[in-house]
Scaffold this motif. Structure first.
Motif, PDB file in Angstrom:
ATOM      1  N   ILE A   1       0.822  -1.211   0.000  1.00 29.55           N
ATOM      2  CA  ILE A   1       0.000   0.000   0.000  1.00 29.55           C
ATOM      3  C   ILE A   1       0.854   1.259   0.000  1.00 29.55           C
ATOM      4  O   ILE A   1       0.362   2.351  -0.183  1.00 29.55           O
ATOM      5  CB  ILE A   1      -0.997   0.023   1.186  1.00 29.55           C
ATOM      6  CG1 ILE A   1      -0.283  -0.206   2.501  1.00 29.55           C
ATOM      7  CG2 ILE A   1      -2.085  -1.000   0.987  1.00 29.55           C
ATOM      8  CD1 ILE A   1      -1.169  -0.136   3.721  1.00 29.55           C
ATOM      9  N   LYS A   2       2.151   1.076   0.178  1.00 30.16           N
ATOM     10  CA  LYS A   2       3.088   2.185   0.160  1.00 30.16           C
ATOM     11  C   LYS A   2       4.449   1.631  -0.269  1.00 30.16           C
ATOM     12  O   LYS A   2       4.834   0.547   0.148  1.00 30.16           O
ATOM     13  CB  LYS A   2       3.205   2.758   1.572  1.00 30.16           C
ATOM     14  CG  LYS A   2       3.081   4.228   1.709  1.00 30.16           C
ATOM     15  CD  LYS A   2       2.940   4.566   3.179  1.00 30.16           C
ATOM     16  CE  LYS A   2       3.738   5.784   3.537  1.00 30.16           C
ATOM     17  NZ  LYS A   2       3.557   6.166   4.916  1.00 30.16           N
ATOM     18  N   GLY A   3       5.148   2.332  -1.138  1.00 31.06           N
ATOM     19  CA  GLY A   3       6.481   1.905  -1.517  1.00 31.06           C
ATOM     20  C   GLY A   3       6.556   0.975  -2.713  1.00 31.06           C
ATOM     21  O   GLY A   3       7.519   0.237  -2.862  1.00 31.06           O
ATOM     22  N   MET A   4       5.544   0.996  -3.576  1.00 28.66           N
ATOM     23  CA  MET A   4       5.550   0.114  -4.741  1.00 28.66           C
ATOM     24  C   MET A   4       6.770   0.327  -5.638  1.00 28.66           C
ATOM     25  O   MET A   4       7.300  -0.640  -6.182  1.00 28.66           O
ATOM     26  CB  MET A   4       4.249   0.280  -5.531  1.00 28.66           C
ATOM     27  CG  MET A   4       4.012  -0.820  -6.526  1.00 28.66           C
ATOM     28  SD  MET A   4       3.947  -2.414  -5.722  1.00 28.66           S
ATOM     29  CE  MET A   4       4.254  -3.474  -7.096  1.00 28.66           C
ATOM     30  N   PRO A   5       7.300   1.550  -5.792  1.00 31.42           N
ATOM     31  CA  PRO A   5       8.518   1.707  -6.594  1.00 31.42           C
ATOM     32  C   PRO A   5       9.687   0.868  -6.053  1.00 31.42           C
ATOM     33  O   PRO A   5      10.503   0.363  -6.818  1.00 31.42           O
ATOM     34  CB  PRO A   5       8.824   3.207  -6.517  1.00 31.42           C
ATOM     35  CG  PRO A   5       7.485   3.830  -6.310  1.00 31.42           C
ATOM     36  CD  PRO A   5       6.742   2.863  -5.412  1.00 31.42           C
ATOM     37  N   ILE A   6       9.738   0.680  -4.757  1.00 31.73           N
ATOM     38  CA  ILE A   6      10.790  -0.154  -4.165  1.00 31.73           C
ATOM     39  C   ILE A   6      10.569  -1.611  -4.558  1.00 31.73           C
ATOM     40  O   ILE A   6      11.507  -2.313  -4.950  1.00 31.73           O
ATOM     41  CB  ILE A   6      10.829   0.007  -2.633  1.00 31.73           C
ATOM     42  CG1 ILE A   6      11.229   1.437  -2.277  1.00 31.73           C
ATOM     43  CG2 ILE A   6      11.782  -1.002  -2.003  1.00 31.73           C
ATOM     44  CD1 ILE A   6      11.039   1.809  -0.827  1.00 31.73           C
ATOM     45  N   ALA A   7       9.327  -2.094  -4.487  1.00 29.00           N
ATOM     46  CA  ALA A   7       9.013  -3.466  -4.903  1.00 29.00           C
ATOM     47  C   ALA A   7       9.357  -3.664  -6.374  1.00 29.00           C
ATOM     48  O   ALA A   7       9.927  -4.686  -6.756  1.00 29.00           O
ATOM     49  CB  ALA A   7       7.539  -3.779  -4.648  1.00 29.00           C
ATOM     50  N   ASP A   8       9.045  -2.674  -7.212  1.00 26.00           N
ATOM     51  CA  ASP A   8       9.375  -2.752  -8.638  1.00 26.00           C
ATOM     52  C   ASP A   8      10.885  -2.832  -8.847  1.00 26.00           C
ATOM     53  O   ASP A   8      11.362  -3.622  -9.658  1.00 26.00           O
ATOM     54  CB  ASP A   8       8.813  -1.551  -9.405  1.00 26.00           C
ATOM     55  CG  ASP A   8       7.315  -1.620  -9.585  1.00 26.00           C
ATOM     56  OD1 ASP A   8       6.758  -2.741  -9.615  1.00 26.00           O
ATOM     57  OD2 ASP A   8       6.686  -0.550  -9.698  1.00 26.00           O
ATOM     58  N   SER A   9      11.643  -2.015  -8.115  1.00 23.85           N
ATOM     59  CA  SER A   9      13.098  -2.030  -8.301  1.00 23.85           C
ATOM     60  C   SER A   9      13.696  -3.353  -7.836  1.00 23.85           C
ATOM     61  O   SER A   9      14.628  -3.869  -8.457  1.00 23.85           O
ATOM     62  CB  SER A   9      13.764  -0.849  -7.588  1.00 23.85           C
ATOM     63  OG  SER A   9      13.628  -0.958  -6.196  1.00 23.85           O
ATOM     64  N   ILE A  10      13.161  -3.952  -6.789  1.00 29.76           N
ATOM     65  CA  ILE A  10      13.634  -5.259  -6.328  1.00 29.76           C
ATOM     66  C   ILE A  10      13.343  -6.316  -7.392  1.00 29.76           C
ATOM     67  O   ILE A  10      14.170  -7.167  -7.690  1.00 29.76           O
ATOM     68  CB  ILE A  10      12.993  -5.645  -4.982  1.00 29.76           C
ATOM     69  CG1 ILE A  10      13.531  -4.754  -3.866  1.00 29.76           C
ATOM     70  CG2 ILE A  10      13.235  -7.113  -4.647  1.00 29.76           C
ATOM     71  CD1 ILE A  10      12.803  -4.890  -2.537  1.00 29.76           C
ATOM     72  N   SER A  11      12.177  -6.260  -8.001  1.00 28.17           N
ATOM     73  CA  SER A  11      11.812  -7.273  -9.000  1.00 28.17           C
ATOM     74  C   SER A  11      12.630  -7.154 -10.285  1.00 28.17           C
ATOM     75  O   SER A  11      12.685  -8.091 -11.075  1.00 28.17           O
ATOM     76  CB  SER A  11      10.325  -7.208  -9.318  1.00 28.17           C
ATOM     77  OG  SER A  11      10.021  -6.053 -10.057  1.00 28.17           O
TER      78      SER A  11
END
Length: 70
Positions: A22-32
């Motif tokens: 719900i917060k920080g999706m750009p971080i999840a994208d960069s990890i993936s």
């Protein structure tokens, strides 16, 4: 973290995906998007810190501005 349907290709149907970023999706994208080996594991260890918050449906809807469907 399952970011999209194409990232589920290595799952065999024996796993349950639950929760939502719900917060920080750009971080999840960069990890993936980090380089991975043939087994789909990152070439370098990625330390991840997180905290589990317990909130009611009403609190989540008020704080993040969306309706939770049941």
């Amino acid at each position: 973290i399952v970011v999209n349907k194409s990232s589920q290709k290595s799952l065999d149907g024996a796993y349950t995906v639950f929760g939502e970023v719900i917060k920080g999706m750009p971080i999840a994208d960069s990890i993936s998007n980090v380089p991975k080996n043939a087994s789909d594991f990152p070439n370098k260890r990625i330390p991840v810190g997180f905290k589990i918050l317990e909130k009611t449906k009403v609190q989540i809807e008020a704080e993040y501005g969306f309706i939770i469907k049941e």
